[in-house]
Design a protein around this motif. Structure first.
Motif, mmCIF file in Angstrom:
data_model
loop_
_atom_site.group_PDB
_atom_site.id
_atom_site.type_symbol
_atom_site.label_atom_id
_atom_site.label_comp_id
_atom_site.label_asym_id
_atom_site.label_seq_id
_atom_site.Cartn_x
_atom_site.Cartn_y
_atom_site.Cartn_z
ATOM 1 N N GLU A 1 0.814 -1.217 0.000
ATOM 2 C CA GLU A 1 0.000 0.000 0.000
ATOM 3 C C GLU A 1 0.848 1.268 0.000
ATOM 4 O OE1 GLU A 1 -3.863 -0.289 2.428
ATOM 5 O OE2 GLU A 1 -2.507 -1.709 3.382
ATOM 6 N N TYR B 1 3.324 2.141 2.215
ATOM 7 C CA TYR B 1 3.894 2.597 3.496
ATOM 8 C C TYR B 1 5.350 2.147 3.589
ATOM 9 C CZ TYR B 1 -0.827 3.662 5.050
ATOM 10 O OH TYR B 1 -2.074 4.194 5.161
ATOM 11 N N ASP C 1 -0.003 11.014 -5.672
ATOM 12 C CA ASP C 1 -1.417 11.196 -5.298
ATOM 13 C C ASP C 1 -2.017 12.446 -5.924
ATOM 14 O OD1 ASP C 1 -1.370 8.941 -3.742
ATOM 15 O OD2 ASP C 1 -0.972 9.997 -1.857
ATOM 16 N N CYS D 1 -1.261 15.516 -5.217
ATOM 17 C CA CYS D 1 -1.577 16.342 -4.050
ATOM 18 C C CYS D 1 -0.453 17.360 -3.878
ATOM 19 C CB CYS D 1 -1.688 15.414 -2.832
ATOM 20 S SG CYS D 1 -1.944 16.237 -1.271
ATOM 21 N N HIS E 1 -0.104 21.038 5.368
ATOM 22 C CA HIS E 1 0.159 19.591 5.344
ATOM 23 C C HIS E 1 1.333 19.253 6.260
ATOM 24 C CE1 HIS E 1 -1.995 20.097 1.482
ATOM 25 N NE2 HIS E 1 -2.387 18.845 1.657
ATOM 26 N N PHE F 1 -5.990 16.010 3.331
ATOM 27 C CA PHE F 1 -5.621 14.631 2.976
ATOM 28 C C PHE F 1 -6.879 13.874 2.555
ATOM 29 C CE2 PHE F 1 -2.423 16.013 6.080
ATOM 30 C CZ PHE F 1 -1.261 15.770 5.371
ATOM 31 N N TYR G 1 -7.444 11.262 0.939
ATOM 32 C CA TYR G 1 -7.460 9.792 1.046
ATOM 33 C C TYR G 1 -7.614 9.338 2.494
ATOM 34 C CZ TYR G 1 -5.943 9.822 -3.796
ATOM 35 O OH TYR G 1 -5.872 10.021 -5.151
ATOM 36 N N LYS H 1 -4.641 7.780 7.313
ATOM 37 C CA LYS H 1 -4.007 6.891 6.341
ATOM 38 C C LYS H 1 -2.956 7.607 5.482
ATOM 39 C CE LYS H 1 -6.211 3.051 4.069
ATOM 40 N NZ LYS H 1 -7.410 2.525 3.439
ATOM 41 N N GLN H 2 -3.399 8.662 4.816
ATOM 42 C CA GLN H 2 -2.518 9.336 3.861
ATOM 43 C C GLN H 2 -1.395 10.097 4.566
ATOM 44 O OE1 GLN H 2 -4.631 12.117 1.426
ATOM 45 N NE2 GLN H 2 -2.952 12.394 -0.016
ATOM 46 N N LYS I 1 1.233 7.824 5.917
ATOM 47 C CA LYS I 1 2.094 7.301 4.854
ATOM 48 C C LYS I 1 3.180 8.335 4.518
ATOM 49 C CE LYS I 1 0.661 6.400 0.449
ATOM 50 N NZ LYS I 1 -0.071 5.581 -0.549
ATOM 51 N N TYR I 2 2.762 9.595 4.346
ATOM 52 C CA TYR I 2 3.732 10.642 4.030
ATOM 53 C C TYR I 2 4.750 10.815 5.167
ATOM 54 C CZ TYR I 2 0.558 12.213 0.294
ATOM 55 O OH TYR I 2 -0.232 12.288 -0.826
ATOM 56 N N LYS J 1 0.660 2.120 8.989
ATOM 57 C CA LYS J 1 -0.757 2.444 8.911
ATOM 58 C C LYS J 1 -1.324 2.414 10.331
ATOM 59 C CE LYS J 1 -3.629 -0.342 6.764
ATOM 60 N NZ LYS J 1 -4.428 -1.035 5.755
#
Lengths: 111, 102, 135
Positions: A16, A18, A37, A39, A45, A90, A92, A96-97, A100-101, A106
């Motif tokens: 996924e 990560y 993404d 984004c 952020h 975010f 997503y 979660k998103q 990940k960043y 998760k």
């Protein structure tokens, strides 16, 4: 094994996206992940990403979205501590998103 | 001749330590590791029997397992020696056999 | 309207030697999303889970003890420690992490989560639960 290329280096991720090794994280990774993404990363952020990294350093867990929302509200004010604000940043899923960043696993209980 | 006995269960949860102490011949080596390290501490319900055993055997405890559980070396019973993984290997090599009480 | 149930997680195992302590913690953190009336009891070797100063560098296993301090964020505010279990292990409350929670309604005032209870008090608490999860 999945991976992400950052500055010419292949970093291992799960399927996924990560990061597998938290030590691989750098600020440049955020730009690469965000570009995938579609984004655009702003100061707002970064506030959340840095908050998550600090939370993980202290508690060794990625917070659930409810916990993240509450904690952001405490630290940065009610105008940011709500799911509308965080989902706009975010789309997503903030936990979660953003996790990940931030190079975190998760969040526990997030499927 | 001598046997190294290892105990990896908490003395409060299983009777591995009791059985080990019952069957170990005098002069054996006894190494506490994993949850067994709780047996090496002062001031517990198991301390008395372990202190007695330390008079009859050479008793060791694995340092990394103590640290993982937040235990400091000054909490260990007198007469018990802290060893690291290399020390564990040496003990296993020095003894004729290893008897792991699981 | 949803009905709030009283759930108690009973933790009886030492950390790291077996997977019970970590599994329990994960279930508590996941289960917190259901916003029930949750409490945790630490009994027998379970009291070792909360011992301060855990350092797992030497055994190559993740130190999950810092996560207990996040329980307040997850609205888990009732942590019961059985006194007899501490006594048997030569431990006192000072040897354990001091867990608190923050009251949003009182400007995030820090409140006590840790409660030392006797065997009888714990037995009564268990009787009051709708569900008991044992680890």
């Amino acid at each position: 094994m999945s991976s992400i290329e950052v500055n010419g280096k292949q970093l291992e991720t799960d399927e996924e996206g990560y990061l597998l090794n938290r030590d691989d994280w750098s600020e440049d990774i955020v730009d690469v992940m965000a570009a995938e993404d579609d984004c655009e990363i702003t100061e707002a952020h970064w506030e959340v990403i840095n908050f998550l990294r600090e939370y993980y350093d202290e508690y060794q867990i990625a917070p659930a979205v409810r916990v993240l929302t509450k904690a952001i509200g405490k630290k940065m004010g009610a105008d940011k501590g709500n799911s509308k604000y965080l989902y706009e940043l975010f789309p997503y899923g903030p936990a979660k998103q953003a996790c990940k960043y931030a190079g975190l696993p998760k969040p526990t209980g997030c499927v | 001749m001598a046997t190294l006995h290892t105990v990896n269960k908490s003395p409060f949860e299983r009777n591995a330590l009791d059985t080990c102490l019952r069957l170990a011949k005098q002069g054996s080596g006894i190494l506490f590791l994993e949850d067994g390290v709780y047996g090496a501490l002062k001031g517990t319900a198991a301390s008395e029997k372990v202190a007695k055993a330390a008079g009859e055997h050479k008793v060791y405890v694995l340092g990394p397992d103590l640290a993982a559980r937040g235990m400091q070396e000054d909490q260990i019973l007198d007469g018990i020696q802290v060893v690291d993984y290399a020390g564990f290997v040496d003990l296993a090599a020095e003894h004729d056999r290893v008897n792991a009480w699981l | 309207m949803s009905i709030t149930k009283r759930l108690m997680y009973v933790n009886r195992r030492a950390p790291y030697g077996t997977i019970y302590a970590l599994e329990s913690l994960e279930v508590v953190l996941i289960g917190a999303a259901f916003e029930q009336d949750v409490s945790l009891a630490f009994v027998d070797d379970g009291v070792y889970q909360l011992v301060k100063g855990q350092n797992t560098t030497g055994i190559g296993v993740k130190n999950f003890s810092p996560a207990y301090a996040a329980l307040g964020d997850y609205d888990v505010k009732k942590i019961y420690i059985e006194k007899e279990s501490l006594d048997q292990r030569g431990l006192s409350m000072d040897d354990l992490q001091h867990l608190t929670w923050e009251d949003e309604n009182e400007d995030y005032a820090e409140k006590e989560s840790m409660h030392l209870v006797s065997r009888e008090e714990l037995a009564d608490l268990l009787e009051e639960q709708d569900v008991v999860f044992s680890f």
